[in-house]
Design a protein around this motif. Structure first.
Motif, PDB file in Angstrom:
ATOM      1  N   ALA A 169     -72.533-105.720 -36.748  1.00  0.00           N
ATOM      2  CA  ALA A 169     -73.595-105.112 -35.959  1.00  0.00           C
ATOM      3  C   ALA A 169     -74.636-106.096 -36.472  1.00  0.00           C
ATOM      4  N   GLU A 170     -74.622-106.633 -37.825  1.00  0.00           N
ATOM      5  CA  GLU A 170     -75.892-107.668 -38.292  1.00  0.00           C
ATOM      6  C   GLU A 170     -75.277-108.914 -38.134  1.00  0.00           C
ATOM      7  N   GLY A 171     -74.320-109.323 -37.096  1.00  0.00           N
ATOM      8  CA  GLY A 171     -74.216-110.580 -36.712  1.00  0.00           C
ATOM      9  C   GLY A 171     -73.495-111.428 -37.524  1.00  0.00           C
ATOM     10  N   PHE A 172     -72.358-111.028 -38.225  1.00  0.00           N
ATOM     11  CA  PHE A 172     -71.486-111.496 -39.300  1.00  0.00           C
ATOM     12  C   PHE A 172     -70.237-111.894 -38.337  1.00  0.00           C
ATOM     13  N   ASN A 173     -69.562-112.841 -38.726  1.00  0.00           N
ATOM     14  CA  ASN A 173     -68.159-113.093 -38.078  1.00  0.00           C
ATOM     15  C   ASN A 173     -67.347-112.690 -39.388  1.00  0.00           C
ATOM     16  N   THR A 174     -66.444-111.903 -39.227  1.00  0.00           N
ATOM     17  CA  THR A 174     -65.537-111.267 -40.245  1.00  0.00           C
ATOM     18  C   THR A 174     -64.173-111.225 -39.664  1.00  0.00           C
ATOM     19  N   ILE A 175     -63.188-111.430 -40.919  1.00  0.00           N
ATOM     20  CA  ILE A 175     -61.754-111.620 -40.811  1.00  0.00           C
ATOM     21  C   ILE A 175     -61.194-110.422 -41.936  1.00  0.00           C
ATOM     22  N   ALA A 176     -60.295-109.725 -41.597  1.00  0.00           N
ATOM     23  CA  ALA A 176     -59.574-108.801 -42.493  1.00  0.00           C
ATOM     24  C   ALA A 176     -58.368-109.245 -42.673  1.00  0.00           C
ATOM     25  N   VAL A 177     -57.820-109.776 -43.841  1.00  0.00           N
ATOM     26  CA  VAL A 177     -56.713-110.600 -44.367  1.00  0.00           C
ATOM     27  C   VAL A 177     -55.618-109.412 -44.348  1.00  0.00           C
ATOM     28  N   GLN A 178     -54.347-109.732 -43.747  1.00  0.00           N
ATOM     29  CA  GLN A 178     -53.219-108.780 -43.955  1.00  0.00           C
ATOM     30  C   GLN A 178     -52.369-109.225 -44.887  1.00  0.00           C
ATOM     31  N   ASN A 179     -52.444-108.511 -46.123  1.00  0.00           N
ATOM     32  CA  ASN A 179     -51.587-108.762 -47.096  1.00  0.00           C
ATOM     33  C   ASN A 179     -50.267-108.405 -47.087  1.00  0.00           C
ATOM     34  N   PRO A 180     -49.147-109.078 -47.192  1.00  0.00           N
ATOM     35  CA  PRO A 180     -47.794-108.642 -47.269  1.00  0.00           C
ATOM     36  C   PRO A 180     -47.469-107.809 -48.330  1.00  0.00           C
ATOM     37  N   LEU A 181     -48.232-107.821 -49.456  1.00  0.00           N
ATOM     38  CA  LEU A 181     -47.980-107.249 -50.783  1.00  0.00           C
ATOM     39  C   LEU A 181     -46.777-107.134 -51.567  1.00  0.00           C
TER      40      LEU A 181
END
Length: 241
Positions: A41-53
């Motif tokens: 909503a604030e205009g940021f590009n975002t990525i959530a990493v998927q950790n295999p753990l």
């Protein structure tokens, strides 16, 4: 004229750092969904990493893979175990700022076991369930009463239970071989009512890093129970890049 304005807006957005978020144990990337919405909503590009753990190295590689494909500066955010990951992966040249959310912030040669020495074991650890391969999950009671006791949302906690990624128990003994916070600025969000990572240890790590500190009266998952506050801290960090 409208096209010109649109281009300006795009340009402004392009000047913002990308926010890369690294989840902790007993979770997956969807744990960041509420924060992601607020950042978008604030205009940021975002990525959530998927950790295999599956190991510290595996998770660091997963984070690096994301960092390698991002153009421009990055604010790297880690929750809980994700703090171990960003401490090492944060060496990446694109990373300009680190944000720890109730997260482990080890020095070189430290593991989670090392960090907890001399402190009482958090109550949530009594609710870990190990499988035959040595991978741990958290029981539903552990999630409801010790991980996310301030959510008061049984649908949400059941979803967290259902979608958690098991973590290899031996990960907690693995030591980092680099500490990005020594050379890059950082912010630390301390959760005061945390039953998974001792608030006392959070404070100690944050002070050792000389981090900017925000304290929230929250459980171990402030990014779920106080998403707006966590997003605000991340946005403030991004403004310094």
């Amino acid at each position: 004229m409208q096209n010109h304005q649109h281009t300006d807006t795009q340009a402004a957005s392009n000047h913002k750092p990308t926010i890369v978020l690294v989840h902790g144990a007993f979770a997956d990337g969807s744990t960041w969904n509420q924060v992601l919405k607020l950042l978008h909503a604030e205009g940021f590009n975002t990525i959530a990493v998927q950790n295999p753990l599956s190991s510290l190295d595996d998770d660091v590689i997963a984070a690096q893979r994301v960092l390698n494909r991002v153009e421009g500066p990055v604010v790297l955010v880690g929750h809980s175990w994700g703090g171990m990951v960003i401490t090492e992966a944060g060496q990446h040249e694109s990373v300009k700022y680190l944000v720890y959310v109730a997260a482990f912030a080890p020095a070189v040669g430290e593991s989670i076991v090392d960090l907890g020495q001399g402190l009482p074991t958090p109550s949530g650890f009594a609710h870990l369930v190990s499988d035959q391969d040595g991978f741990l999950t958290l029981s539903l009671e552990g999630i409801e009463q010790h991980l996310a006791q301030d959510l008061n949302d049984s649908v949400q906690t059941q979803l967290m239970y259902a979608t958690q990624t098991p973590i290899r128990a031996r990960n907690f003994e693995e030591k980092v071989n680099a500490a990005a916070w020594k050379v890059k600025p950082s912010t630390y969000i301390i959760s005061e009512d945390d039953y998974m990572l001792q608030p006392e240890l959070q404070k100690k790590m944050a002070e050792r890093m000389s981090a900017n500190i925000t304290t929230l009266k929250a459980s171990h998952v402030p990014h779920l129970s106080q998403a707006a506050e966590v997003a605000k801290v991340i946005i403030e960090a991004a403004s310094k890049v």
